[in-house]
Scaffold this motif. Sequence first.
Motif, PDB file in Angstrom:
ATOM      1  N   LEU A 117      30.456  29.318  40.360  1.00  0.00           N
ATOM      2  CA  LEU A 117      31.546  29.901  40.411  1.00  0.00           C
ATOM      3  C   LEU A 117      31.608  31.142  39.263  1.00  0.00           C
ATOM      4  O   LEU A 117      32.154  32.237  39.484  1.00  0.00           O
ATOM      5  CB  LEU A 117      32.765  28.850  40.030  1.00  0.00           C
ATOM      6  N   THR A 118      30.725  30.926  38.067  1.00  0.00           N
ATOM      7  CA  THR A 118      30.683  31.984  37.173  1.00  0.00           C
ATOM      8  C   THR A 118      29.889  33.058  37.790  1.00  0.00           C
ATOM      9  O   THR A 118      30.478  34.076  37.386  1.00  0.00           O
ATOM     10  CB  THR A 118      30.004  31.275  36.003  1.00  0.00           C
ATOM     11  N   VAL A 119      29.115  32.923  38.533  1.00  0.00           N
ATOM     12  CA  VAL A 119      28.200  34.020  38.963  1.00  0.00           C
ATOM     13  C   VAL A 119      29.147  34.717  39.975  1.00  0.00           C
ATOM     14  O   VAL A 119      29.396  36.062  40.047  1.00  0.00           O
ATOM     15  CB  VAL A 119      27.044  33.461  39.571  1.00  0.00           C
ATOM     16  N   LEU A 120      29.939  33.980  40.817  1.00  0.00           N
ATOM     17  CA  LEU A 120      30.855  34.743  41.719  1.00  0.00           C
ATOM     18  C   LEU A 120      32.196  35.412  41.014  1.00  0.00           C
ATOM     19  O   LEU A 120      32.411  36.482  41.522  1.00  0.00           O
ATOM     20  CB  LEU A 120      31.461  33.699  42.831  1.00  0.00           C
ATOM     21  N   ALA A 121      32.485  34.908  39.984  1.00  0.00           N
ATOM     22  CA  ALA A 121      33.561  35.388  39.225  1.00  0.00           C
ATOM     23  C   ALA A 121      33.126  36.900  38.699  1.00  0.00           C
ATOM     24  O   ALA A 121      33.610  37.888  38.418  1.00  0.00           O
ATOM     25  CB  ALA A 121      34.017  34.782  38.346  1.00  0.00           C
ATOM     26  N   THR A 122      31.772  36.856  38.181  1.00  0.00           N
ATOM     27  CA  THR A 122      31.331  37.979  37.639  1.00  0.00           C
ATOM     28  C   THR A 122      30.913  38.968  38.532  1.00  0.00           C
ATOM     29  O   THR A 122      31.202  40.117  38.185  1.00  0.00           O
ATOM     30  CB  THR A 122      30.003  37.602  36.841  1.00  0.00           C
ATOM     31  N   ALA A 123      30.444  38.567  39.789  1.00  0.00           N
ATOM     32  CA  ALA A 123      30.427  39.579  40.848  1.00  0.00           C
ATOM     33  C   ALA A 123      31.631  40.353  41.290  1.00  0.00           C
ATOM     34  O   ALA A 123      31.866  41.382  41.378  1.00  0.00           O
ATOM     35  CB  ALA A 123      29.436  39.170  42.023  1.00  0.00           C
ATOM     36  N   HIS A 124      32.520  39.423  41.248  1.00  0.00           N
ATOM     37  CA  HIS A 124      33.948  39.962  41.600  1.00  0.00           C
ATOM     38  C   HIS A 124      34.505  41.034  40.732  1.00  0.00           C
ATOM     39  O   HIS A 124      35.193  41.965  40.870  1.00  0.00           O
ATOM     40  CB  HIS A 124      34.931  38.679  41.933  1.00  0.00           C
ATOM     41  N   ALA A 125      34.390  40.794  39.181  1.00  0.00           N
ATOM     42  CA  ALA A 125      34.795  41.408  38.448  1.00  0.00           C
ATOM     43  C   ALA A 125      34.049  42.789  38.324  1.00  0.00           C
ATOM     44  O   ALA A 125      34.670  43.919  38.215  1.00  0.00           O
ATOM     45  CB  ALA A 125      34.555  40.789  36.937  1.00  0.00           C
ATOM     46  N   VAL A 126      32.605  42.685  38.430  1.00  0.00           N
ATOM     47  CA  VAL A 126      32.112  44.058  38.311  1.00  0.00           C
ATOM     48  C   VAL A 126      32.507  44.852  39.560  1.00  0.00           C
ATOM     49  O   VAL A 126      32.762  46.072  39.540  1.00  0.00           O
ATOM     50  CB  VAL A 126      30.653  43.731  38.484  1.00  0.00           C
ATOM     51  N   SER A 127      32.607  44.296  40.899  1.00  0.00           N
ATOM     52  CA  SER A 127      32.773  45.206  42.175  1.00  0.00           C
ATOM     53  C   SER A 127      34.363  45.618  41.914  1.00  0.00           C
ATOM     54  O   SER A 127      34.550  46.626  42.215  1.00  0.00           O
ATOM     55  CB  SER A 127      32.623  44.161  43.338  1.00  0.00           C
ATOM     56  N   GLU A 128      35.193  44.722  41.346  1.00  0.00           N
ATOM     57  CA  GLU A 128      36.794  45.408  41.148  1.00  0.00           C
ATOM     58  C   GLU A 128      36.561  46.402  40.295  1.00  0.00           C
ATOM     59  O   GLU A 128      37.346  47.480  40.376  1.00  0.00           O
ATOM     60  CB  GLU A 128      37.305  44.242  40.633  1.00  0.00           C
ATOM     61  N   SER A 129      35.802  46.475  39.077  1.00  0.00           N
ATOM     62  CA  SER A 129      35.699  47.424  38.078  1.00  0.00           C
ATOM     63  C   SER A 129      35.328  48.838  38.784  1.00  0.00           C
ATOM     64  O   SER A 129      35.570  49.955  38.714  1.00  0.00           O
ATOM     65  CB  SER A 129      35.066  47.012  36.912  1.00  0.00           C
ATOM     66  N   VAL A 130      34.164  48.632  39.802  1.00  0.00           N
ATOM     67  CA  VAL A 130      33.630  49.845  40.323  1.00  0.00           C
ATOM     68  C   VAL A 130      34.619  50.436  41.169  1.00  0.00           C
ATOM     69  O   VAL A 130      34.849  51.635  41.204  1.00  0.00           O
ATOM     70  CB  VAL A 130      32.247  49.019  41.018  1.00  0.00           C
ATOM     71  N   VAL A 131      35.601  49.780  41.968  1.00  0.00           N
ATOM     72  CA  VAL A 131      36.345  50.066  42.877  1.00  0.00           C
ATOM     73  C   VAL A 131      37.494  51.056  42.149  1.00  0.00           C
ATOM     74  O   VAL A 131      37.907  51.949  42.422  1.00  0.00           O
ATOM     75  CB  VAL A 131      36.841  49.027  43.838  1.00  0.00           C
ATOM     76  N   ARG A 132      37.844  50.233  41.028  1.00  0.00           N
ATOM     77  CA  ARG A 132      39.074  50.708  40.243  1.00  0.00           C
ATOM     78  C   ARG A 132      38.537  52.041  39.589  1.00  0.00           C
ATOM     79  O   ARG A 132      39.276  53.180  39.403  1.00  0.00           O
ATOM     80  CB  ARG A 132      39.376  50.002  39.027  1.00  0.00           C
ATOM     81  N   GLY A 133      37.245  52.204  39.124  1.00  0.00           N
ATOM     82  CA  GLY A 133      36.777  53.492  38.671  1.00  0.00           C
ATOM     83  C   GLY A 133      36.663  54.650  39.708  1.00  0.00           C
ATOM     84  O   GLY A 133      36.994  55.573  39.438  1.00  0.00           O
ATOM     85  N   VAL A 134      36.326  54.327  40.883  1.00  0.00           N
ATOM     86  CA  VAL A 134      35.979  55.307  42.127  1.00  0.00           C
ATOM     87  C   VAL A 134      37.637  55.632  42.362  1.00  0.00           C
ATOM     88  O   VAL A 134      37.752  56.937  42.512  1.00  0.00           O
ATOM     89  CB  VAL A 134      35.425  54.591  43.378  1.00  0.00           C
ATOM     90  N   ASN A 135      38.367  54.629  42.261  1.00  0.00           N
ATOM     91  CA  ASN A 135      39.818  54.889  42.719  1.00  0.00           C
ATOM     92  C   ASN A 135      40.463  56.170  41.402  1.00  0.00           C
ATOM     93  O   ASN A 135      40.974  57.171  41.871  1.00  0.00           O
ATOM     94  CB  ASN A 135      40.867  53.803  42.710  1.00  0.00           C
ATOM     95  N   ALA A 136      40.143  55.876  40.249  1.00  0.00           N
ATOM     96  CA  ALA A 136      40.762  56.702  39.112  1.00  0.00           C
ATOM     97  C   ALA A 136      40.147  58.080  39.384  1.00  0.00           C
ATOM     98  O   ALA A 136      40.736  59.198  39.114  1.00  0.00           O
ATOM     99  CB  ALA A 136      40.219  55.923  37.832  1.00  0.00           C
ATOM    100  N   GLU A 137      38.664  58.111  39.717  1.00  0.00           N
ATOM    101  CA  GLU A 137      38.155  59.387  39.902  1.00  0.00           C
ATOM    102  C   GLU A 137      38.933  60.238  41.007  1.00  0.00           C
ATOM    103  O   GLU A 137      39.003  61.332  40.979  1.00  0.00           O
ATOM    104  CB  GLU A 137      36.636  59.485  40.123  1.00  0.00           C
TER     105      GLU A 137
END
Length: 165
Positions: free
Chosen positions: A112-132
């Motif tokens: 669950l920790t690994v999955l939560a980390t992967a989710h947080a990283v992917s969400e951060s990437v999507v938010r960064g792309v959206n901001a750009e």
Amino acid sequence: MNHFNASRQPMQAQRPGSVPVSSEARKLAEDLMDAMSALLGLIERETELVRAGKVREAMTLEGKKQELSRSYVSAVGQLKANQDQLAKSAPELLSTLHRHHDAFRAMLQVNLTVLATAHAVSESVVRGVNAEIQKRNVPNTYTAAGRSAAPGPRHIAPLAVSRSL
């Protein structure tokens, strides 16, 4: 690498002076152990794949994971329904199951920790792309006070993501 199977030992027959373990109780315990072992093996594989960045491959395990989870929940339900009888006839078997279940929960927490980390990283990437993308869509204008103007709703474009990459 399934540490859970390595620690699994055959169930002890009976200790002198104790109530014999019924074959039904032993079957319930073995069913739960088998369900935990199978699910743990799959969870460990999923964890390895996600850590390696092979999320798409890890997602293919979802159907099997659901099937094994249903089997596990069913085995736990049957064991809970017979817990009083099992506690009287085979307390050592019940304590062994508790120890294995604790190890199972620990491995599940890692997953669950690994999955939560992967989710947080992917969400951060999507938010960064959206901001750009939003920066490019907004005109660079200033208010009468000399500050950058906030974009209006007509300048904000939605972000579309394809899940079939």
